[in-house]
Motif scaffolding. Structure first.
Motif, PDB file in Angstrom:
ATOM      1  N   LYS A  16       0.851  -1.185   0.000  1.00 32.92           N
ATOM      2  CA  LYS A  16       0.000   0.000   0.000  1.00 32.92           C
ATOM      3  C   LYS A  16       0.891   1.240   0.000  1.00 32.92           C
ATOM      4  O   LYS A  16       1.970   1.234   0.580  1.00 32.92           O
ATOM      5  N   THR A  17       0.440   2.284  -0.642  1.00 32.38           N
ATOM      6  CA  THR A  17       1.215   3.513  -0.687  1.00 32.38           C
ATOM      7  C   THR A  17       0.442   4.651  -0.034  1.00 32.38           C
ATOM      8  O   THR A  17      -0.767   4.780  -0.210  1.00 32.38           O
ATOM      9  N   ILE A  18       1.184   5.425   0.736  1.00 34.46           N
ATOM     10  CA  ILE A  18       0.636   6.617   1.375  1.00 34.46           C
ATOM     11  C   ILE A  18       1.442   7.805   0.865  1.00 34.46           C
ATOM     12  O   ILE A  18       2.669   7.784   0.892  1.00 34.46           O
ATOM     13  N   PRO A  24      -3.066  17.181  -3.252  1.00 33.75           N
ATOM     14  CA  PRO A  24      -3.692  15.860  -3.337  1.00 33.75           C
ATOM     15  C   PRO A  24      -4.252  15.534  -4.717  1.00 33.75           C
ATOM     16  O   PRO A  24      -4.506  14.374  -5.025  1.00 33.75           O
ATOM     17  N   HIS A  30      -3.196  10.757  -6.902  1.00 38.53           N
ATOM     18  CA  HIS A  30      -4.241   9.885  -7.447  1.00 38.53           C
ATOM     19  C   HIS A  30      -3.795   8.425  -7.525  1.00 38.53           C
ATOM     20  O   HIS A  30      -4.632   7.519  -7.458  1.00 38.53           O
ATOM     21  N   ALA A  32      -1.808   6.903  -5.305  1.00 35.28           N
ATOM     22  CA  ALA A  32      -1.654   6.351  -3.952  1.00 35.28           C
ATOM     23  C   ALA A  32      -2.934   5.713  -3.446  1.00 35.28           C
ATOM     24  O   ALA A  32      -4.038   6.086  -3.848  1.00 35.28           O
ATOM     25  N   ASP A  33      -2.756   4.761  -2.549  1.00 37.95           N
ATOM     26  CA  ASP A  33      -3.909   4.156  -1.872  1.00 37.95           C
ATOM     27  C   ASP A  33      -4.499   5.139  -0.868  1.00 37.95           C
ATOM     28  O   ASP A  33      -5.705   5.195  -0.679  1.00 37.95           O
ATOM     29  N   ILE A  34      -3.626   5.882  -0.208  1.00 38.42           N
ATOM     30  CA  ILE A  34      -4.053   6.877   0.772  1.00 38.42           C
ATOM     31  C   ILE A  34      -3.272   8.159   0.490  1.00 38.42           C
ATOM     32  O   ILE A  34      -2.048   8.130   0.341  1.00 38.42           O
ATOM     33  N   THR A  35      -3.975   9.275   0.409  1.00 38.74           N
ATOM     34  CA  THR A  35      -3.336  10.566   0.196  1.00 38.74           C
ATOM     35  C   THR A  35      -3.670  11.467   1.375  1.00 38.74           C
ATOM     36  O   THR A  35      -4.835  11.660   1.706  1.00 38.74           O
ATOM     37  N   ILE A  36      -2.616  11.969   2.019  1.00 36.54           N
ATOM     38  CA  ILE A  36      -2.783  12.877   3.150  1.00 36.54           C
ATOM     39  C   ILE A  36      -2.328  14.263   2.693  1.00 36.54           C
ATOM     40  O   ILE A  36      -1.189  14.443   2.269  1.00 36.54           O
ATOM     41  N   SER A  37      -3.225  15.218   2.781  1.00 37.30           N
ATOM     42  CA  SER A  37      -2.913  16.576   2.358  1.00 37.30           C
ATOM     43  C   SER A  37      -2.319  17.373   3.516  1.00 37.30           C
ATOM     44  O   SER A  37      -2.833  17.341   4.629  1.00 37.30           O
ATOM     45  N   LEU A  65       2.503   8.915  11.820  1.00 39.94           N
ATOM     46  CA  LEU A  65       2.200   7.630  11.186  1.00 39.94           C
ATOM     47  C   LEU A  65       3.104   6.518  11.720  1.00 39.94           C
ATOM     48  O   LEU A  65       2.643   5.406  12.001  1.00 39.94           O
TER      49      LEU A  65
END
Length: 101
Positions: A16-18, A24, A30, A32-37, A65
């Motif tokens: 998984k990629t964060i 974002p 787009h 990534a599995d999870i995008t944190i702004s 994290l």
């Protein structure tokens, strides 16, 4: 970074990629599995050129994290010592692991 991401996928890695980003809606955001702004904070550099505030925000998010993950997987001082085998952190983590035994 996008080239590395695509290479990892072609090689069959399925981790998984964060992404921590000020944008974002970027291509990487787009993918990534999870995008944190980060909220794209203004930099404190008087010229507005040097990334200062943004790198601090990214560090804080990254540290949060890591700490959360360490708690979730019950990461121990012994495990830490395996990855920091030398220097000050190695000695400190081995001592901590021995004191827990």
């Amino acid at each position: 970074i996008i080239a590395l991401y695509e290479l990892a996928k072609r090689l069959g890695y399925s981790m998984k990629t964060i992404v921590i980003t000020g944008n974002p809606d970027s291509e990487l955001g787009h993918l990534a599995d999870i995008t944190i702004s980060t909220g794209h904070p203004d930099e404190v550099c008087p010229l507005g050129l040097t990334p200062t505030t943004s790198t601090t925000v990214m560090t804080v998010i990254g540290d949060a994290l890591v700490v959360l993950l360490m708690k979730k997987i019950a990461f121990t001082a012994s495990e830490y010592a395996k990855r920091h085998h030398g220097g000050y952190l190695g000695v400190k983590s081995r001592n901590a692991a021995q004191n827990k035994s």
